[in-house]
Design an enzyme around this catalytic site. Structure first.
Site, PDB file in Angstrom:
ATOM      1  N   MET A  61     -11.206  -6.367   5.576  1.00 35.56           N
ATOM      2  CA  MET A  61     -10.429  -5.376   6.322  1.00 35.56           C
ATOM      3  C   MET A  61     -10.096  -5.956   7.695  1.00 35.56           C
ATOM      4  SD  MET A  61     -10.044  -2.680   4.425  1.00 35.56           S
ATOM      5  CE  MET A  61      -9.237  -1.704   5.705  1.00 35.56           C
ATOM      6  N   ASP A  68      -6.423  -6.720   4.348  1.00 34.54           N
ATOM      7  CA  ASP A  68      -5.848  -5.370   4.361  1.00 34.54           C
ATOM      8  C   ASP A  68      -5.857  -4.816   5.784  1.00 34.54           C
ATOM      9  OD1 ASP A  68      -5.028  -2.778   3.846  1.00 34.54           O
ATOM     10  OD2 ASP A  68      -6.725  -2.265   2.556  1.00 34.54           O
ATOM     11  N   SER A 115       0.848  -1.194   0.000  1.00 37.19           N
ATOM     12  CA  SER A 115       0.000   0.000   0.000  1.00 37.19           C
ATOM     13  C   SER A 115       0.877   1.236   0.000  1.00 37.19           C
ATOM     14  CB  SER A 115      -0.901   0.021   1.230  1.00 37.19           C
ATOM     15  OG  SER A 115      -1.399   1.341   1.399  1.00 37.19           O
ATOM     16  N   MET A 119      -8.996   7.856   0.150  1.00 32.60           N
ATOM     17  CA  MET A 119      -9.806   8.251   1.317  1.00 32.60           C
ATOM     18  C   MET A 119     -10.331   9.662   1.131  1.00 32.60           C
ATOM     19  SD  MET A 119      -7.401   6.783   4.349  1.00 32.60           S
ATOM     20  CE  MET A 119      -6.648   5.154   4.260  1.00 32.60           C
ATOM     21  N   HIS A 178      -1.182  -1.253  -4.301  1.00 38.11           N
ATOM     22  CA  HIS A 178      -2.446  -0.964  -3.616  1.00 38.11           C
ATOM     23  C   HIS A 178      -2.541   0.548  -3.374  1.00 38.11           C
ATOM     24  CE1 HIS A 178      -5.903  -2.149  -1.111  1.00 38.11           C
ATOM     25  NE2 HIS A 178      -5.503  -1.236  -0.232  1.00 38.11           N
ATOM     26  N   ASP A 229      -4.745   3.477  -1.754  1.00 43.18           N
ATOM     27  CA  ASP A 229      -5.795   3.746  -0.765  1.00 43.18           C
ATOM     28  C   ASP A 229      -6.381   5.135  -0.968  1.00 43.18           C
ATOM     29  OD1 ASP A 229      -6.037   1.417   0.932  1.00 43.18           O
ATOM     30  OD2 ASP A 229      -3.953   1.797   1.493  1.00 43.18           O
ATOM     31  N   MET A 281     -12.188   4.171  -0.369  1.00 42.90           N
ATOM     32  CA  MET A 281     -12.855   4.389   0.921  1.00 42.90           C
ATOM     33  C   MET A 281     -13.530   5.748   0.801  1.00 42.90           C
ATOM     34  SD  MET A 281      -9.751   2.862   3.182  1.00 42.90           S
ATOM     35  CE  MET A 281      -8.647   3.039   1.788  1.00 42.90           C
ATOM     36  N   HIS A 338      -8.361   0.913  -3.865  1.00 40.85           N
ATOM     37  CA  HIS A 338      -9.258   0.653  -2.740  1.00 40.85           C
ATOM     38  C   HIS A 338      -9.966   1.959  -2.406  1.00 40.85           C
ATOM     39  CE1 HIS A 338      -9.547  -0.519   1.833  1.00 40.85           C
ATOM     40  NE2 HIS A 338     -10.723  -0.414   1.252  1.00 40.85           N
TER      41      HIS A 338
HETATM   42  C1  DX5 Z   1      -6.353   1.229   5.762  1.00 37.31           C
HETATM   43  C2  DX5 Z   1      -5.849   0.969   4.360  1.00 37.31           C
HETATM   44  C3  DX5 Z   1      -4.716   0.005   4.298  1.00 37.31           C
HETATM   45  C4  DX5 Z   1      -3.478   0.471   5.008  1.00 37.31           C
HETATM   46  C5  DX5 Z   1      -2.642  -0.713   5.341  1.00 37.31           C
HETATM   47  O1  DX5 Z   1      -7.505   1.973   5.698  1.00 37.31           O
HETATM   48  O2  DX5 Z   1      -6.885   0.439   3.570  1.00 37.31           O
HETATM   49  O3  DX5 Z   1      -4.430  -0.369   2.970  1.00 37.31           O
HETATM   50  O4  DX5 Z   1      -2.718   1.358   4.256  1.00 37.31           O
HETATM   51  O5  DX5 Z   1      -1.564  -0.258   6.083  1.00 37.31           O
HETATM   52  P1  DX5 Z   1      -0.813  -1.207   7.115  1.00 37.31           P
HETATM   53  O6  DX5 Z   1      -0.288  -2.371   6.330  1.00 37.31           O
HETATM   54  O7  DX5 Z   1       0.272  -0.324   7.633  1.00 37.31           O
HETATM   55  O8  DX5 Z   1      -1.808  -1.618   8.147  1.00 37.31           O
HETATM   56 ZN    ZN Z   2      -6.423  -0.472   1.534  1.00 34.52          ZN
END
Ligand code: DX5
Ligand code: ZN
Length: 230
Positions: free
Chosen positions: A139, A181, A10, A39, A35, A37, A70, A68
């Site tokens: 998750m 994840d 990620s 947000m 990956h 993320d 969110m 991903h």
């Molecule tokens: C959390 C994200 C993850 C996160 C994982 O909301 O979706 O992808 O970046 O990070 P680690 O591996 O550090 O938990």
């Molecule tokens: Zn993620």
């Protein structure tokens, strides 16, 4: 024994000032996916990456971009991320008014479709959707931040999702990846793989443990070895 392991670092934990270099480094270290993320400070309390960043990293690697989302609402962003080079787009069912329609949109845009389950989201969302899915994401932390600890209850949930995916395949259904994840580290990835995950997101574990030359070959080999030793 032919177990398939995919590692998806990620970039949330990467150096954002050197993102091109960072994604090239994970690709040459053997990562199967990048990956991403996304947000929105609405569905989750953090604000990260938009389609422009996706588009900027796309030419740096050949491996798939695993986006991903969110975000809430979801639909308007799908064509934008598809045009920015996303290969897989995963979203959270609570964030879409019409989950089946959103899954259809993702595939119509030429991407593979994933559904993400928060720690408290039940798997019954899968009941009528298995044919529409390419990936199920469990998750193992609450979404919003990197660097949180793996929630142990995720193991039983992974095992249940694995059972449903295998049943679907046994009935002639398409293959579905089972992704995990949050909080994945070298010292728990074996147990996570044993519970049935085949695709492992790891942010802080990867980007927090560079080799001396700044590469990530060492940590990726370690994660893969531990996952296979399960
Ligand atoms: C959390 C994200 C993850 C996160 C994982 O909301 O979706 O992808 O970046 O990070 P680690 O591996 O550090 O938990
Ligand atoms: Zn993620």
């Amino acid at each position: 024994m032919g177990a398939r392991i995919r590692i998806a670092p990620s970039i949330l934990s990467a150096d954002f000032a050197r993102l091109g270099e960072e994604v090239r480094a994970i690709e040459s270290a053997g990562a199967e996916l990048v990956h991403v993320d996304v947000m929105d400070n609405h569905y989750v309390p953090n604000l990260t990456i938009g389609p422009l960043v996706c588009q900027a990293i796309r030419p740096h690697v050949a491996i798939p971009l695993d986006v991903h989302l969110m975000v809430e609402p979801v639909d308007a962003l799908i064509p934008l991320f598809a045009a920015a080079g996303a290969d897989i787009i995963t979203f959270h069912p609570e964030a879409s008014r019409h989950v089946d329609r959103t899954l259809g949109m993702i595939r119509e845009c030429g991407c593979r479709a994933g559904l993400a389950f928060n720690p408290a989201t039940p798997l019954f969302w899968l009941d009528h959707l298995m044919d529409r899915l390419d990936l199920v994401l469990i998750m193992s932390v609450n979404p919003g931040f990197g660097g949180q600890s793996f929630l142990p209850a995720s193991l039983a949930k992974l095992a249940e999702a694995r059972m449903r995916i295998d049943q679907h395949a046994a009935g002639g259904g398409q293959p579905i990846w089972l992704q995990v994840d949050g909080g994945v580290k070298a010292d728990n990835i074996g147990r996570i793989a044993a519970a049935g995950a085949d695709t492992f997101v790891a942010g802080s574990a990867v980007f927090g443990a560079p080799d001396e030359d700044g590469g990530y070959g060492g940590i990726l080999r370690r994660l893969r070895r531990q996952a296979l030793e399960r």
